[in-house]
Design a protein around this motif. Structure first.
Motif, short mmCIF file in Angstrom:
data_model
loop_
_atom_site.label_atom_id
_atom_site.label_comp_id
_atom_site.label_asym_id
_atom_site.label_seq_id
_atom_site.Cartn_x
_atom_site.Cartn_y
_atom_site.Cartn_z
N LYS A 129 95.20 87.43 -47.92
CA LYS A 129 94.64 88.35 -48.90
C LYS A 129 95.10 87.95 -50.29
CE LYS A 129 92.46 91.57 -46.46
NZ LYS A 129 91.06 91.99 -46.73
N GLN B 35 94.51 93.44 -53.44
CA GLN B 35 93.61 93.87 -52.37
C GLN B 35 94.30 94.84 -51.41
OE1 GLN B 35 92.14 90.07 -50.70
NE2 GLN B 35 90.13 90.62 -51.55
N GLN B 36 93.52 95.35 -50.50
CA GLN B 36 94.02 96.28 -49.49
C GLN B 36 93.87 95.63 -48.12
OE1 GLN B 36 91.52 97.98 -47.38
NE2 GLN B 36 93.02 99.10 -46.18
N THR C 296 94.29 96.30 -43.65
CA THR C 296 94.50 97.19 -42.50
C THR C 296 94.87 96.36 -41.29
OG1 THR C 296 92.93 98.84 -43.31
CG2 THR C 296 93.48 98.90 -40.97
N ARG D 249 102.45 102.73 -51.17
CA ARG D 249 101.32 101.82 -50.91
C ARG D 249 101.14 101.58 -49.41
NH1 ARG D 249 101.88 96.95 -51.87
NH2 ARG D 249 104.15 96.78 -52.11
N ASN E 247 98.14 100.51 -43.12
CA ASN E 247 97.39 100.16 -44.33
C ASN E 247 98.36 99.85 -45.45
OD1 ASN E 247 94.46 100.86 -43.59
ND2 ASN E 247 95.60 102.67 -42.96
N VAL E 248 98.04 98.82 -46.18
CA VAL E 248 98.82 98.48 -47.37
C VAL E 248 97.85 98.31 -48.53
CG1 VAL E 248 100.56 96.97 -48.37
CG2 VAL E 248 100.45 97.24 -45.89
N ASN E 249 98.04 99.10 -49.58
CA ASN E 249 97.20 99.03 -50.77
C ASN E 249 97.85 98.19 -51.85
OD1 ASN E 249 95.21 100.75 -49.71
ND2 ASN E 249 96.45 102.54 -50.25
N ALA E 250 97.02 97.74 -52.80
CA ALA E 250 97.53 97.04 -53.99
C ALA E 250 98.56 95.98 -53.61
CB ALA E 250 98.12 98.05 -54.97
N LEU E 251 98.13 95.05 -52.78
CA LEU E 251 99.04 94.04 -52.23
C LEU E 251 99.78 93.26 -53.30
CD1 LEU E 251 96.82 92.72 -49.31
CD2 LEU E 251 99.07 93.81 -49.08
N ASP F 94 104.61 91.29 -50.23
CA ASP F 94 104.16 91.91 -48.98
C ASP F 94 103.87 90.85 -47.92
OD1 ASP F 94 102.22 94.36 -50.83
OD2 ASP F 94 104.30 94.44 -50.12
#
Lengths: 115, 113
Positions: free
Chosen positions: B13, B17-18, B20, B63, B77-81, B85
């Motif tokens: 990613k 990005q986000q 799942t 996040r 879920n991880v947002n705003a990678l 991460d």
């Protein structure tokens, strides 16, 4: 504070020999469990052996034994008769308390078995 | 019997990005835990779910979120990678949440560029 300390980043052992992987822990909880996991290059964590803080005898599982010294807060893993397939990362972990508390892992030791 | 399964196996990613990640526990197991393993470190606890309720959360920013479905499968879920991460994300299942009987899946390797 580091709860689980593994001081050996890497270890080498000759095939068929025994090897000891060190682990010390820190907790003030009288009830805790100590675990060893093997992680091959594939990534999956494989459970090897468990020792409860109230267990009177050292745990053994086949070629694996745990040298539990409560007063020293150490829980060393002994692998007897090493095999080439034992080459992997080994992690010591602890769970405090008797409930559903998470595992806390050390940084691991990479074991290489030499033919 | 099938063990713990995770998908996808690998993922790349871009920052911001986000993502799942998915985990299916062993049949009959009702608890799922998520761990993050950064290269060269041991796994760090992120979440535990039991019977679809969050039972524990590690020291991770908001996040990171997760949920467990009625069939006991779980998503992380991880947002705003962020670049940091990038890690192997491990899922573990157990019948009751007791760590003694935790079984780990093969993990999802996430790379953030």
């Amino acid at each position: 504070a580091q709860k689980i300390t593994q001081t050996q980043p890497g270890m080498f052992v000759q095939e068929k020999e025994a090897v000891t992987l060190d682990c010390t822990y820190d907790t003030s909880d009288p009830s805790y469990g100590l675990f060893w996991y093997k992680q091959p290059s594939s990534g999956e964590m494989i459970f090897l052996i468990y020792q409860g803080s109230y267990d009177q005898q050292n745990a053994t599982e086949g070629r694996y034994s745990l040298n539990f010294q409560k007063a020293r807060k150490s829980a060393n893993l002994v692998i007897s008769a090493s095999q080439l397939g034992d080459s992997a990362m080994y992690f010591c972990a602890m769970r405090e308390g008797g409930g559903n508390t998470p595992l806390v892992f050390g940084k691991g030791t990479r074991l290489s078995v030499i033919a | 019997d099938a063990g713990v399964t995770q998908s996808p196996t690998h993922l790349i990613k871009t920052r911001g990005q986000q993502v799942t990640l998915r985990c299916s526990p062993i049949s009959g197991h009702k608890s799922v835990s998520w761990y993050q393993q950064v290269l060269g470190q041991g796994p760090q606890f992120i979440f535990q779910y039991y019977e679809k309720e969050e039972r524990g959360r590690g020291n991770f920013p908001d996040r990171f979120s997760a949920r467990q479905f009625p069939n006991y499968s779980s998503e992380l879920n991880v947002n705003a990678l962020l670049l940091g991460d990038s890690a192997l994300y491990l899922c573990a299942s157990s019948f009751s949440g007791s760590a003694y009987e935790q079984y780990f899946g093969p993990g999802t390797r996430l790379t953030v560029t």
